[in-house]
Design a protein around this motif. Structure first.
Motif, PDB file in Angstrom:
ATOM      1  N   TYR A  99     -79.159 -29.038 -19.645  1.00 50.03           N
ATOM      2  CA  TYR A  99     -78.767 -28.589 -18.302  1.00 50.03           C
ATOM      3  C   TYR A  99     -77.528 -27.703 -18.366  1.00 50.03           C
ATOM      4  O   TYR A  99     -77.448 -26.658 -17.704  1.00 50.03           O
ATOM      5  CB  TYR A  99     -78.508 -29.797 -17.406  1.00 50.03           C
ATOM      6  CG  TYR A  99     -77.987 -29.438 -16.039  1.00 50.03           C
ATOM      7  CD1 TYR A  99     -78.842 -28.955 -15.057  1.00 50.03           C
ATOM      8  CD2 TYR A  99     -76.632 -29.568 -15.735  1.00 50.03           C
ATOM      9  CE1 TYR A  99     -78.366 -28.615 -13.796  1.00 50.03           C
ATOM     10  CE2 TYR A  99     -76.146 -29.238 -14.480  1.00 50.03           C
ATOM     11  CZ  TYR A  99     -77.022 -28.761 -13.516  1.00 50.03           C
ATOM     12  OH  TYR A  99     -76.536 -28.413 -12.283  1.00 50.03           O
ATOM     13  N   HIS A 124     -72.939 -31.387 -10.248  1.00 44.12           N
ATOM     14  CA  HIS A 124     -73.865 -31.123 -11.350  1.00 44.12           C
ATOM     15  C   HIS A 124     -74.695 -32.360 -11.699  1.00 44.12           C
ATOM     16  O   HIS A 124     -75.894 -32.247 -11.985  1.00 44.12           O
ATOM     17  CB  HIS A 124     -73.097 -30.638 -12.571  1.00 44.12           C
ATOM     18  CG  HIS A 124     -72.586 -29.232 -12.438  1.00 44.12           C
ATOM     19  ND1 HIS A 124     -73.434 -28.149 -12.326  1.00 44.12           N
ATOM     20  CD2 HIS A 124     -71.316 -28.727 -12.404  1.00 44.12           C
ATOM     21  CE1 HIS A 124     -72.722 -27.039 -12.221  1.00 44.12           C
ATOM     22  NE2 HIS A 124     -71.432 -27.367 -12.266  1.00 44.12           N
ATOM     23  N   PHE A 125     -74.073 -33.531 -11.690  1.00 49.07           N
ATOM     24  CA  PHE A 125     -74.821 -34.740 -12.027  1.00 49.07           C
ATOM     25  C   PHE A 125     -75.878 -35.038 -10.962  1.00 49.07           C
ATOM     26  O   PHE A 125     -77.009 -35.414 -11.292  1.00 49.07           O
ATOM     27  CB  PHE A 125     -73.868 -35.928 -12.180  1.00 49.07           C
ATOM     28  CG  PHE A 125     -73.075 -35.903 -13.456  1.00 49.07           C
ATOM     29  CD1 PHE A 125     -73.661 -36.253 -14.665  1.00 49.07           C
ATOM     30  CD2 PHE A 125     -71.743 -35.520 -13.442  1.00 49.07           C
ATOM     31  CE1 PHE A 125     -72.934 -36.226 -15.843  1.00 49.07           C
ATOM     32  CE2 PHE A 125     -71.005 -35.495 -14.616  1.00 49.07           C
ATOM     33  CZ  PHE A 125     -71.608 -35.842 -15.816  1.00 49.07           C
ATOM     34  N   GLN A 126     -75.524 -34.890  -9.705  1.00 49.41           N
ATOM     35  CA  GLN A 126     -76.507 -35.093  -8.645  1.00 49.41           C
ATOM     36  C   GLN A 126     -77.637 -34.075  -8.732  1.00 49.41           C
ATOM     37  O   GLN A 126     -78.815 -34.409  -8.552  1.00 49.41           O
ATOM     38  CB  GLN A 126     -75.823 -34.998  -7.272  1.00 49.41           C
ATOM     39  CG  GLN A 126     -74.910 -36.174  -6.946  1.00 49.41           C
ATOM     40  CD  GLN A 126     -74.248 -35.991  -5.597  1.00 49.41           C
ATOM     41  OE1 GLN A 126     -73.713 -34.926  -5.290  1.00 49.41           O
ATOM     42  NE2 GLN A 126     -74.273 -37.034  -4.783  1.00 49.41           N
ATOM     43  N   PHE A 144     -79.902 -35.130 -11.854  1.00 53.29           N
ATOM     44  CA  PHE A 144     -80.681 -36.364 -11.760  1.00 53.29           C
ATOM     45  C   PHE A 144     -81.556 -36.439 -10.499  1.00 53.29           C
ATOM     46  O   PHE A 144     -82.579 -37.130 -10.512  1.00 53.29           O
ATOM     47  CB  PHE A 144     -79.753 -37.576 -11.808  1.00 53.29           C
ATOM     48  CG  PHE A 144     -79.084 -37.772 -13.142  1.00 53.29           C
ATOM     49  CD1 PHE A 144     -79.826 -38.083 -14.266  1.00 53.29           C
ATOM     50  CD2 PHE A 144     -77.714 -37.617 -13.276  1.00 53.29           C
ATOM     51  CE1 PHE A 144     -79.215 -38.249 -15.498  1.00 53.29           C
ATOM     52  CE2 PHE A 144     -77.094 -37.782 -14.502  1.00 53.29           C
ATOM     53  CZ  PHE A 144     -77.851 -38.092 -15.615  1.00 53.29           C
ATOM     54  N   LEU A 147     -78.687 -33.728 -20.508  1.00 52.86           N
ATOM     55  CA  LEU A 147     -77.328 -33.297 -20.173  1.00 52.86           C
ATOM     56  C   LEU A 147     -76.961 -32.018 -20.915  1.00 52.86           C
ATOM     57  O   LEU A 147     -76.411 -31.079 -20.329  1.00 52.86           O
ATOM     58  CB  LEU A 147     -76.330 -34.416 -20.512  1.00 52.86           C
ATOM     59  CG  LEU A 147     -76.394 -35.678 -19.653  1.00 52.86           C
ATOM     60  CD1 LEU A 147     -75.503 -36.770 -20.238  1.00 52.86           C
ATOM     61  CD2 LEU A 147     -75.964 -35.375 -18.222  1.00 52.86           C
TER      62      LEU A 147
END
Length: 295
Positions: A97, A179-181, A184, A94
């Motif tokens: 990134y 951003h999370f998609q 991951f 995290l």
């Protein structure tokens, strides 16, 4: 043409011979430790154990595994390693990134702060006081939170993320991914080399840790770690050996030999890492090479 082929063959022979010798020198210390651990502890005192036990015996391992606290400490070490590694990789990914995004406002500031952490350390006493003020003493959290992120690992992973094609991230944004998609589902699946490399580093760090157990959780037996229990066994063997040195004779059968205990302990704590490493080996070199520089 034949001279060139002979030259290539000679060079290959020299290189392979050199690599074989280097591998032998690298493996010898481990082979020697294994031989000592499987040799009778009384016979080991005579010395001369190199690559093969002179008097085979599993007594060194039997005495270590006879410790009633060892199994619980082993489970606690496994739990700590699994939980600490998983959360460490998640937080590192995290952080890395975010720092790899050029539009991130505080990117340069945080990068500078990370570099400072590589050279400046608060020291043992301030760290102890911080842990105490956070009420982490004698809790499982003291194993996880202080090692949750590392500036060195963040820099490696950030550098790797920056080598990924920009079109990969842009296409995900165009498709509506957040951003999370993106992290991951796009970034992490194509970053297995650096993830495997840092996973190995973090796992070994957690697995080998014992000093934080000594400082912060030594009063809680249920939080005792394998390394800490083995350290206590070694200290006990050293103290016992020191007390028996004045009474050694040919009839002595229970003398403690710290060298034998230490060798058996080394094999015990190394075996789990050796079992995990082959699964990560193919990613290890690539992860360190690509993660350490930008294309």
């Amino acid at each position: 043409m034949k001279a060139v082929k002979l030259g290539d063959a000679a060079l290959s022979t020299i290189l392979y011979t050199g690599l074989a010798l280097f591998s032998l020198f690298t493996l010898y210390p481990f082979i020697n430790i294994l031989a000592v651990s499987l040799n009778d502890k009384i016979d080991t005192i005579r010395g001369g154990i190199y690559v093969w036990p002179r008097v085979w015996s599993t007594q060194n391992y039997s005495e270590i595994f006879a410790n009633p606290n060892l199994f619980g400490a082993f489970l606690m070490s496994v739990i700590r390693t699994v939980v600490g590694t998983a959360l460490g990789i998640l937080c590192t990914a995290l952080f890395a990134y975010a720092l790899s995004m050029k539009e991130f406002m505080y990117r340069k500031l945080l990068n500078g702060m990370l570099v400072v952490t590589l050279y400046v350390n608060g020291g043992l006493i301030p760290t102890y006081l911080l842990i105490k003020n956070l009420e982490l003493m004698n809790t499982f959290g003291v194993y996880i939170l202080p090692l949750l992120v590392s500036g060195f690992y963040i820099i490696i992973m950030r550098s790797y993320f920056e080598t990924l094609p920009e079109g990969l991230i842009e296409s995900a944004k165009i498709d509506g991914a957040g951003h999370f998609q993106t992290l991951f589902r796009i970034v992490m699946p194509v970053s297995l080399p650096v993830l495997a490399t840092i996973t190995l580093f973090v796992a070994v760090l957690h697995w080998n840790s014992w000093f934080d157990n000594f400082l912060y959780t030594s009063r809680e037996q249920k939080l005792s770690l394998l390394q800490y229990e083995l350290m206590k066994i070694l200290l006990s063997a050293m103290n016992q050996s020191a007390g028996q040195q004045a009474h050694i004779d040919e009839s002595t059968i229970n003398i403690a030999n710290p060298q034998s205990v230490r060798s058996a302990m080394t094999i015990i704590v190394t075996a789990p890492i050796l079992l995990v490493y082959p699964f990560l080996q193919r990613y290890f070199v690539k992860g360190m090479t690509v993660g350490a520089m930008k294309e």
